[in-house]
Design a protein around this motif. Structure first.
Motif, short mmCIF file in Angstrom:
data_model
loop_
_atom_site.label_atom_id
_atom_site.label_comp_id
_atom_site.label_asym_id
_atom_site.label_seq_id
_atom_site.Cartn_x
_atom_site.Cartn_y
_atom_site.Cartn_z
N GLN A 134 0.82 -1.18 0.06
CA GLN A 134 -0.06 0.00 -0.15
C GLN A 134 0.88 1.38 0.13
O GLN A 134 0.32 2.38 -0.29
CB GLN A 134 -1.15 0.22 1.22
N ASN B 268 -2.93 2.62 -4.81
CA ASN B 268 -1.72 2.05 -4.30
C ASN B 268 -1.62 0.69 -4.94
O ASN B 268 -2.69 -0.02 -5.34
CB ASN B 268 -1.39 2.24 -2.93
N GLU C 122 -4.07 -1.91 -3.58
CA GLU C 122 -5.49 -2.23 -3.87
C GLU C 122 -5.44 -2.46 -5.11
O GLU C 122 -6.68 -3.22 -5.64
CB GLU C 122 -6.01 -0.60 -4.01
#
Length: 907
Positions: free
Chosen positions: A670, A902, A905
């Motif tokens: 992330q 990011n 995700e």
């Protein structure tokens, strides 16, 4: 050493080279499974000696079987040496026969070692006016060096005279025995003085002059090491006796009788046929019996090349070389820089070569007191720009991606990359040798090159290249360009002779160089605040694990100390000893802890603590330090010539080892973020190796399952357990998934049983059921093993060769590993080829159409991009289409795409 050829005696330490060749060179067997790799290595070395010393007297000396006088003097002499491997023992007799058949005098004397025979012959030769070259890798021989005796290690092309002995050991040759008596020898089990290392021994001998004087004044040595010295006074004379080479062995032969005989062509031919040294045999038939390199060498070592290296210091010199470069069909070049990190490196100078043996160095930014005048760097680079940026001007280099990145730091986009010797060697055989220039020069050209440390120094005393004297810099840098050109002239004909390898090199590896260069220079944006936050969370989790481990152990201990872990697990808790260290202590390595963790909590806690500690130090704490201050990004390096299967690897930082399945790993991902106005897009091949297995095996059930888009693990479970797909249970699907992936990696019934938590018989039943339902897979595996046995290698779908030298090994463990490799490597290698082809295709689209897309990472079967937000849908479709078209398989290639702010995700 200058000497008349007929008064040179070359003494070859055959036993030393046999051991070193066996352990240093790739295993090699003939069609009968007989090991011959060490024989090849020693025979090639003898061939080189003949070419270097054509008129010298020569003897090859081996240890005789049985005990020696040292065994009688000390019953524990060499007691710690493991038994000789069977594959090595089997090569002794063939090597002796080959040495004699080649015409070399072969000597073995009972009761002494080869060293003693060599020492005796050396002394006799000096008395008769000879100069002596001892060909060995044994450090003990340094005691024989003097003005007329040198050591040559033909395994690594190093030479040791008096000065080199002093440099290496810190003592002169006449003090080597004293030195060895102090430091001891673990290989020979010579006691020495405990805790006395090389530096201490050299210091003592410098301070006291000799071992006898040191022993007489031992009370003057303070501290714990002094106590150790005094406690060893009684045993030191024995250590000295064991280390001393005997130079008065009774021999029936004199140095002037050691003459190389002309080999009998018929006898040599018969032996080569039996050993299956086919390359040598062909050369023998063409040359009438002259010794030649054996099977592992592709061609004769090149003849020595006269060198003419020039420093380009004036405008006239530069104009002359520019004209030559512009008219050259191909030229080699290399950059010398301020740093190894390409993202921070600036050019100090450049070197060029057009003809073998002729090269030039252009110093541009050397800086030291009294430095000569240099040409202006910016002006020179501007004059070179049209040449370097012209895609039609063919360039050659060694690891040219680095040079391309450095030139980009100066605003020059390198084009026309036609050849790279690192990649030529890698495509020819990814496992044969290291692919750096020094190793390739030694392996293919039989040349010992100038190393960076030779001109810049080592360790803390190493100076930047800009401070290297220009004359020394010219010798080093011009040699780089020259050697690169000569390597290409040696390697390229070998590639041209193999059309599939040539195509792989020209269509995949070379076009990938600028793709990787652009990715590296683009870099990845990282949120350092997110990493700091994750670092704190991981630190808290480590404290929790530490407390739990202390509670489980019943006392505090250091979770990072193998010794303390060993005490807790085995002495206090009496856990079973799974494996021991070479010194006989219970092991605490990762595999042992993993096995114990299946039953006991403490090893599980230690493993989790280790994993989180590594994750935190490698990424959370280290990544912010690796941000480039100029770009604000992290710039990894991708390596094309490391993994044998063709996979890319990454370092500084390694972006391919961040765990994807753990929460901690996902949180670190992330921190890899998109810049404002962009999203990250991750495109991942779905089950690519299983799809390749279906294609390669041609199994109808597998092909049908993939063609219909079925859940392959559910489909496998339905086949294996003979039930309808909708009735497959979660446990059955889990077992099928383990089988699907396990068989790709050659998993045995034992391994499958361990993974599924079932008995070995049940695991074997699952495998048997699998092969009954997928007979094409069984046939493919059998065919792969048989192909490897016959050819010594397997191939990917695109012709990449993966050598498996142990496929016919007598050692069952090595042979089974090679068989697993023969099955798995074509799938892993084909997957690597496919994603490389996809990267090239996507990059060409980006370069030609200039969409708002940047390729920033490659992680195994996944590519990661920065895509402008308003272009996400169109970009995803274009990327997916090109990745899925990278190979034409019998089943669909499927690419799964995710997007986000990011990497966590998007994945």
């Amino acid at each position: 050493m200058s000497t008349s050829p007929d008064k040179t005696l070359v003494l070859v330490d055959g036993s030393s080279f046999l051991y070193r060749a066996f352990h240093a060179l790739p295993p090699l067997t003939n069609s009968r499974g007989e090991p011959v790799g060490a024989v090849v290595g020693v025979a090639n070395m003898l061939r080189r000696l003949l070419s270097e010393y054509p008129q010298a007297h020569v003897a090859v000396v081996f240890d005789a079987p049985g005990k020696t006088f040292r065994d009688e003097a000390y019953e524990h002499y060499k007691a710690h040496r493991p038994p000789m491997p069977d594959d090595l023992r089997a090569q002794i007799a063939p090597l002796h026969e080959l040495v004699r058949t080649m015409g070399f005098p072969l000597l073995m004397e009972s009761g002494v070692e080869a060293d003693d025979v060599i020492g005796t012959l050396t002394h006799r030769a000096l008395e008769q006016g000879f100069s002596v070259v001892i060909s060995t890798g044994d450090k003990d021989m340094a005691q024989l060096v003097n003005e007329r005796v040198v050591l040559e290690n033909t395994m690594n092309n190093t030479r040791m005279d008096i000065a080199r002995v002093n440099e290496k050991f810190g003592v002169p040759p006449e003090r080597i025995v004293d030195y060895l008596a102090l430091v001891g020898d673990t290989a020979d089990n010579i006691p020495g003085v405990p805790k006395c290392g090389p530096k201490t021994a050299a210091k003592w001998l410098a301070d006291f002059g000799s071992l006898d004087e040191l022993m007489a004044r031992a009370d003057e040595v303070g501290g714990k090491i002094g106590e150790s010295l005094r406690a060893s006074l009684a045993s030191i004379p024995l250590s000295r006796e064991l280390a001393t080479i005997k130079c008065d062995v009774e021999l029936d032969v004199a140095p002037d009788q050691l003459v190389v005989a002309t080999p009998d062509p018929a006898r040599l031919k018969e032996l080569l046929q039996r050993l299956e040294f086919n390359s040598w045999l062909k050369q023998l038939e063409g040359t009438g019996g002259a010794p030649a390199p054996a099977a592992a060498v592709a061609s004769d070592p090149p003849k020595a090349t006269e060198r003419r290296y020039e420093t380009v210091a004036t405008e006239a010199d530069l104009r002359r070389w520019l004209a030559r470069l512009e008219n050259a069909e191909l030229f080699a070049f290399d950059t010398e820089t301020t740093a190894l990190d390409y993202s921070r490196a600036e050019i100090v100078g450049l070197s060029f070569a057009i003809e073998p043996g002729e090269a030039a160095y252009v110093p541009l930014k050397h800086d030291y007191p009294g430095v000569p005048d240099q040409l202006n760097r910016e002006a020179v680079l501007e004059k070179l720009r049209p040449l370097l940026e012209d895609p039609e001007r063919a360039k050659l280099g060694q690891h040219l991606k680095y040079d391309a990145n450095v030139l980009a730091n100066h605003g020059i986009e390198l084009r026309g990359i036609r050849h790279d010797t690192m990649l030529e060697s890698y495509v020819l055989d990814s496992t044969a040798t290291r692919h750096d220039m020094d190793s390739l020069a030694a392996h293919y050209l039989k040349e010992q090159t100038i190393h960076y440390e030779d001109v810049a120094g080592k360790g803390a005393k190493q100076i930047p290249f800009a401070q290297v004297d220009i004359e020394a810099a010219t010798a080093y840098a011009a040699e780089d360009a020259d050697i690169t050109l000569r390597l290409h002239q040696h390697l390229w004909p070998l590639l041209e002779a193999e059309p599939s390898l040539k195509a792989l090199y020209e269509e995949v590896e070379i076009p990938l160089v600028p793709v990787l260069s652009r990715m590296e220079r683009t870099g990845v944006l990282v949120d350092v605040f997110k990493l700091a936050e994750q670092s704190d969370l991981l630190a808290a989790r480590m404290r929790e694990l530490e407390k739990a481990a202390h509670d489980e152990a019943g006392q505090p201990f250091n979770l990072g100390s193998p010794k303390q872990i060993q005490t807790i697990l085995y002495d206090k808790m009496n856990l079973p000893v799974v494996k021991k260290t070479p010194k006989g202590q219970p092991s605490t390595d990762e595999s042992v802890l993993q096995e114990l963790a299946e039953i006991y909590d403490l090893p599980r806690l230690i493993l989790e603590h280790r994993a989180i500690s590594k994750l935190r130090s490698t990424y959370c704490d280290r990544l912010p330090e690796q941000l480039n201050p100029r770009t604000g990004r992290v710039h990894t390096s991708y390596h094309q010539a490391v993994a044998a299967t063709g996979r890319l690897s990454s370092s500084d930082p390694n972006l391919q080892n961040i765990p994807v399945r753990s929460d901690e790993g996902r949180k670190i991902r992330q921190a890899f973020i998109a810049p404002p106005g962009y999203k990250l897009l991750a495109a991942d091949y779905s089950q690519i190796e299983l799809r390749i297995m279906a294609h390669l095996s041609g199994d109808q059930s597998l092909l049908q399952a993939f063609a219909q888009g079925e859940d392959i693990h559910r489909a496998t479970a339905a086949e294996v357990f003979e039930t309808a797909p909708e009735n497959v249970t979660a446990d059955q699907r889990r077992a099928a998934k383990a089988i699907n992936f396990g068989l790709i990696y050659g998993m045995s019934a034992f391994g499958l049983a361990k993974q599924l938590g079932v008995g070995r018989e049940r695991a074997q039943l699952y495998i048997d059921l699998y092969f009954r339902r997928y007979p094409g897979v069984q046939a493919y595996m059998d065919h792969s093993r048989e192909t490897a046995r016959q050819r010594g290698y397997v191939e990917t779908l695109f012709g990449r060769r993966l050598y498996v030298p142990d496929i016919n090994a007598k050692n069952g463990q090595r042979r089974q590993y090679a068989e697993r490799t023969a099955i798995n490597a074509p799938m892993q290698g084909t997957a690597a080829d496919i994603i490389k082809r996809a990267m090239i295709s996507v990059d060409r689209w980006i370069e030609s159409e200039h969409p708002p897309v940047r390729m920033i990472m490659q992680v195994h079967d996944e590519l990661v991009f920065e895509v402008r937000e308003d272009y996400l849908q169109e970009g995803a479709a274009a990327i997916r289409q090109r990745m899925e078209a990278a190979a034409d398989l019998a089943v669909p290639l499927i690419v799964e795409v995710g997007t986000g702010d990011n990497w966590g995700e998007a994945h």
